[in-house]
Design an enzyme around this catalytic site. Structure first.
Site, PDB file in Angstrom:
ATOM      1  N   SER A 148       8.087 -65.761  77.281  1.00 46.70           N
ATOM      2  CA  SER A 148       7.851 -64.309  77.301  1.00 46.70           C
ATOM      3  C   SER A 148       7.842 -63.797  75.871  1.00 46.70           C
ATOM      4  CB  SER A 148       8.945 -63.602  78.095  1.00 46.70           C
ATOM      5  OG  SER A 148       8.892 -62.196  77.913  1.00 46.70           O
ATOM      6  N   TYR A 162      17.769 -62.507  79.671  1.00 47.28           N
ATOM      7  CA  TYR A 162      16.332 -62.779  79.827  1.00 47.28           C
ATOM      8  C   TYR A 162      15.713 -63.142  78.480  1.00 47.28           C
ATOM      9  CZ  TYR A 162      11.435 -62.359  81.049  1.00 47.28           C
ATOM     10  OH  TYR A 162      10.100 -62.637  81.235  1.00 47.28           O
TER      11      TYR A 162
END
Length: 255
Positions: A148, A162
């Site tokens: 990401s 995350y």
């Protein structure tokens, strides 16, 4: 040049392939000639339905299950080994996110996110190294980790594990790539930005608003993600080892 990007005859596994980025990649692989694409998802009904819909483009097989635990990872690998002697492409896409205030961030959210985003890709690749090595006897096998842009730059959202897990995945991609290159297995990664999905509901439900903050002026489309994955999975990407391709319209560098 068309053959450079062909996936004809190749067998792939895409975790988290029933929706979002995983589904975009699975469909792209099928459209570019993959012989068979296996998809996983925790919810069996959704996984089965997605595989049936994707079978319009080629052979897509549903293997539902929870791969957030080592037991689940080993179970999925066993099911693949029952069906295939070789695996040409593994896409580690299944992931989780959790947001909470710093003062109250729960351990459960931390563990769920880090285990699925970082631990699962390592141990699933380990569990499937046999069929990957078997495929690599004929041509370069591929492991593609889906990271990401939150692993490249810092977001304002309080999603601590995350971003940390995705940054770790990018680093682990480099380490795995160095180890497996000698086995004729190329390990690489993709760092997506804003794509419409259940995980990124803001991009899904408010695309126009999100697009205002993206240098390219729009959110990602399925072809953008599929194109990057096809490049890495095909002959065109054989010499990409340990690198992470950023597919975000320029967001990571504009933050």
């Amino acid at each position: 040049m068309l053959e450079m990007f062909s996936l004809e005859g190749r067998v792939a596994l895409v975790t988290g392939g029933s929706r979002g980025i995983g589904r975009m990649i699975a469909e792209g692989f099928l459209r570019y000639g993959a012989a068979r694409v296996y998809i996983t998802a925790r919810k069996a009904a959704a996984c089965d339905a997605a595989a049936e819909e994707l079978s319009e483009f080629g052979e897509c097989v549903s293997l539902p299950g929870d791969i957030s635990t080592l037991e689940g990872v080993q179970g999925l690998a066993a099911r693949i080994l029952e069906r295939e002697s070789k695996l040409d492409i593994l896409v580690n896409n299944a992931g989780a996110a959790w947001g909470a205030d710093f003062d109250s961030f729960p351990e459960a959210g931390w563990d769920k996110t880090v285990d699925l985003n970082l631990k699962t890709p390592f141990f699933l690749t380990q569990a499937l190294i046999g069929p990957l090595r078997e495929a690599a006897k004929a041509r370069v096998a591929k492991v593609i980790n889906i990271a990401s842009i939150d692993g490249l730059s810092v977001t304002n959202e309080e999603t601590y594990p995350y971003g940390a897990s995705k940054a770790g995945l990018i680093h682990m991609t480099k380490r795995m790539a160095l180890r497996l290159a000698g086995d004729n297995i190329a390990v690489s990664a993709i760092a997506p930005g804003a794509f419409p999905s259940d995980m990124n509901r803001v991009a899904r439900d408010h695309a126009d608003a999100v697009a205002k903050h993206i240098p390219a002026g729009r959110i990602g489309e399925p072809e953008d993600m599929a194109g990057a994955a096809i490049y890495l999975a095909s002959r065109a990407g054989d010499y990409v080892v340990g690198s992470t391709i950023t597919v975000d319209g320029g967001v990571a560098w504009a933050r």
